[in-house]
Design a protein around this motif. Structure first.
Motif, PDB file in Angstrom:
ATOM      1  N   LEU A 144       0.829  -1.208   0.000  1.00  0.00           N
ATOM      2  CA  LEU A 144       0.000   0.000   0.000  1.00  0.00           C
ATOM      3  C   LEU A 144       0.863   1.258   0.000  1.00  0.00           C
ATOM      4  O   LEU A 144       0.573   2.225  -0.724  1.00  0.00           O
ATOM      5  CB  LEU A 144      -0.924  -0.013   1.220  1.00  0.00           C
ATOM      6  N   GLU A 145       1.926   1.253   0.783  1.00  0.00           N
ATOM      7  CA  GLU A 145       2.808   2.416   0.830  1.00  0.00           C
ATOM      8  C   GLU A 145       3.511   2.630  -0.510  1.00  0.00           C
ATOM      9  O   GLU A 145       3.714   3.775  -0.944  1.00  0.00           O
ATOM     10  CB  GLU A 145       3.821   2.252   1.957  1.00  0.00           C
ATOM     11  N   ALA A 146       3.857   1.526  -1.175  1.00  0.00           N
ATOM     12  CA  ALA A 146       4.473   1.647  -2.500  1.00  0.00           C
ATOM     13  C   ALA A 146       3.484   2.254  -3.485  1.00  0.00           C
ATOM     14  O   ALA A 146       3.860   3.083  -4.330  1.00  0.00           O
ATOM     15  CB  ALA A 146       4.935   0.271  -2.986  1.00  0.00           C
ATOM     16  N   MET A 156      -3.590   7.752   2.076  1.00  0.00           N
ATOM     17  CA  MET A 156      -4.400   6.910   2.960  1.00  0.00           C
ATOM     18  C   MET A 156      -3.614   6.564   4.207  1.00  0.00           C
ATOM     19  O   MET A 156      -2.384   6.692   4.241  1.00  0.00           O
ATOM     20  CB  MET A 156      -4.796   5.607   2.248  1.00  0.00           C
ATOM     21  N   ASP A 157      -4.326   6.135   5.222  1.00  0.00           N
ATOM     22  CA  ASP A 157      -3.701   5.527   6.393  1.00  0.00           C
ATOM     23  C   ASP A 157      -3.468   4.062   6.014  1.00  0.00           C
ATOM     24  O   ASP A 157      -4.399   3.250   6.008  1.00  0.00           O
ATOM     25  CB  ASP A 157      -4.629   5.637   7.606  1.00  0.00           C
ATOM     26  N   THR A 158      -2.244   3.721   5.661  1.00  0.00           N
ATOM     27  CA  THR A 158      -1.978   2.385   5.119  1.00  0.00           C
ATOM     28  C   THR A 158      -2.212   1.276   6.139  1.00  0.00           C
ATOM     29  O   THR A 158      -2.625   0.172   5.770  1.00  0.00           O
ATOM     30  CB  THR A 158      -0.540   2.293   4.588  1.00  0.00           C
ATOM     31  N   ARG A 159      -1.958   1.557   7.394  1.00  0.00           N
ATOM     32  CA  ARG A 159      -2.170   0.522   8.414  1.00  0.00           C
ATOM     33  C   ARG A 159      -3.662   0.226   8.575  1.00  0.00           C
ATOM     34  O   ARG A 159      -4.081  -0.935   8.586  1.00  0.00           O
ATOM     35  CB  ARG A 159      -1.561   0.955   9.747  1.00  0.00           C
ATOM     36  N   MET A 160      -4.469   1.280   8.689  1.00  0.00           N
ATOM     37  CA  MET A 160      -5.910   1.074   8.822  1.00  0.00           C
ATOM     38  C   MET A 160      -6.472   0.387   7.578  1.00  0.00           C
ATOM     39  O   MET A 160      -7.300  -0.528   7.672  1.00  0.00           O
ATOM     40  CB  MET A 160      -6.623   2.412   9.042  1.00  0.00           C
ATOM     41  N   THR A 161      -6.001   0.814   6.410  1.00  0.00           N
ATOM     42  CA  THR A 161      -6.476   0.222   5.160  1.00  0.00           C
ATOM     43  C   THR A 161      -6.096  -1.252   5.076  1.00  0.00           C
ATOM     44  O   THR A 161      -6.874  -2.082   4.592  1.00  0.00           O
ATOM     45  CB  THR A 161      -5.891   0.980   3.955  1.00  0.00           C
ATOM     46  N   SER A 162      -4.914  -1.591   5.564  1.00  0.00           N
ATOM     47  CA  SER A 162      -4.481  -2.994   5.526  1.00  0.00           C
ATOM     48  C   SER A 162      -5.404  -3.868   6.366  1.00  0.00           C
ATOM     49  O   SER A 162      -5.728  -5.000   5.982  1.00  0.00           O
ATOM     50  CB  SER A 162      -3.038  -3.118   6.021  1.00  0.00           C
ATOM     51  N   ALA A 199      -9.543   3.758  -3.895  1.00  0.00           N
ATOM     52  CA  ALA A 199      -8.215   4.269  -3.566  1.00  0.00           C
ATOM     53  C   ALA A 199      -7.588   5.085  -4.687  1.00  0.00           C
ATOM     54  O   ALA A 199      -6.484   5.605  -4.528  1.00  0.00           O
ATOM     55  CB  ALA A 199      -7.286   3.102  -3.219  1.00  0.00           C
ATOM     56  N   ALA A 200      -8.274   5.180  -5.816  1.00  0.00           N
ATOM     57  CA  ALA A 200      -7.711   5.930  -6.943  1.00  0.00           C
ATOM     58  C   ALA A 200      -7.468   7.383  -6.547  1.00  0.00           C
ATOM     59  O   ALA A 200      -8.283   7.983  -5.831  1.00  0.00           O
ATOM     60  CB  ALA A 200      -8.661   5.866  -8.134  1.00  0.00           C
ATOM     61  N   PRO A 201      -6.351   7.950  -6.984  1.00  0.00           N
ATOM     62  CA  PRO A 201      -6.080   9.362  -6.661  1.00  0.00           C
ATOM     63  C   PRO A 201      -7.206  10.260  -7.159  1.00  0.00           C
ATOM     64  O   PRO A 201      -7.715  10.082  -8.271  1.00  0.00           O
ATOM     65  CB  PRO A 201      -4.771   9.643  -7.408  1.00  0.00           C
TER      66      PRO A 201
END
Length: 203
Positions: A144-146, A156-162, A199-201
């Motif tokens: 997600l971060e990549a 996004m908050d990548t941890r919450m999204t994960s 999640a699209a920009p």
């Protein structure tokens, strides 16, 4: 007269262990871990209890192997993909989600045991499995971060999204029945598309 080919006892032993694990996973799933005895496992496998102890020293050991098989499988798959460096974040995410949902087709009994009997593991084994779960979770966060870094995903908050992605995929064991409509690949791709669209920009 031809000499008979030697019997591959190691192969037969491995097959028997796989059978025991599969039967035990089904019984743990149907009856519960505490209600399933070694006698019951042996009876369903079709061997004597003494023979069962030749393969596994205890019920705990069988439970540990079930958990290790599950987590090692998905960790190894992701590590191989990451090492190949052939997929971008979007495709890597689809592969991960397909792995998770696909376990319902390949390891249905194991999967329910993995989620519902984790707390039955002996503490040392539980800690080891937890470490591997955390490792896999971090792989997902890295994807997600990549995607955010390359601009394929919006901020996004990548941890919450994960956690949202894991919850969506892992919960399929409660309702998804292979062979009754969708395939695991179809379910995973549908979930993935929902995420990609969201999640699209934003312009």
């Amino acid at each position: 007269m031809a000499t008979p080919a030697p019997v591959n006892t190691s192969s037969r032993g491995a097959q028997r262990k796989m059978q025991i694990i599969s039967v035990a996973a089904g019984l743990f799933n149907e009856r519960g871990y505490h209600e399933t005895s070694m006698d019951l496992i042996a009876a369903h496998v079709g061997i004597r209890k003494a023979s069962l102890y030749h393969y596994f020293s205890s019920k705990d050991e069988i439970l540990i192997v079930i958990h290790e098989e599950m987590i090692d499988l998905i960790v190894e798959r992701q590590e191989q993909r990451a090492a190949a460096a052939a997929l971008g974040p979007k495709d890597m995410l689809l592969a991960v989600m397909t792995d998770l949902v696909g376990l319902m087709e390949t390891h249905p009994g194991h999967l329910r045991v993995f989620f519902e009997h984790y707390r039955e593991l002996p503490m040392q084994a539980r800690n080891a499995i937890a470490g591997k779960r955390d490792q896999y979770h971090q792989y997902l966060i890295d994807i997600l971060e990549a995607g955010v870094s390359t601009g394929e995903f919006g901020p996004m908050d990548t941890r919450m999204t994960s956690f949202a992605i894991l919850g969506m995929c892992n919960w399929t064991y409660q309702w998804f029945h292979p062979g009754e409509g969708w395939t695991a690949e179809q379910v995973a791709r549908h979930f993935w598309q929902l995420f990609i669209d969201g999640a699209a920009p934003k312009p």
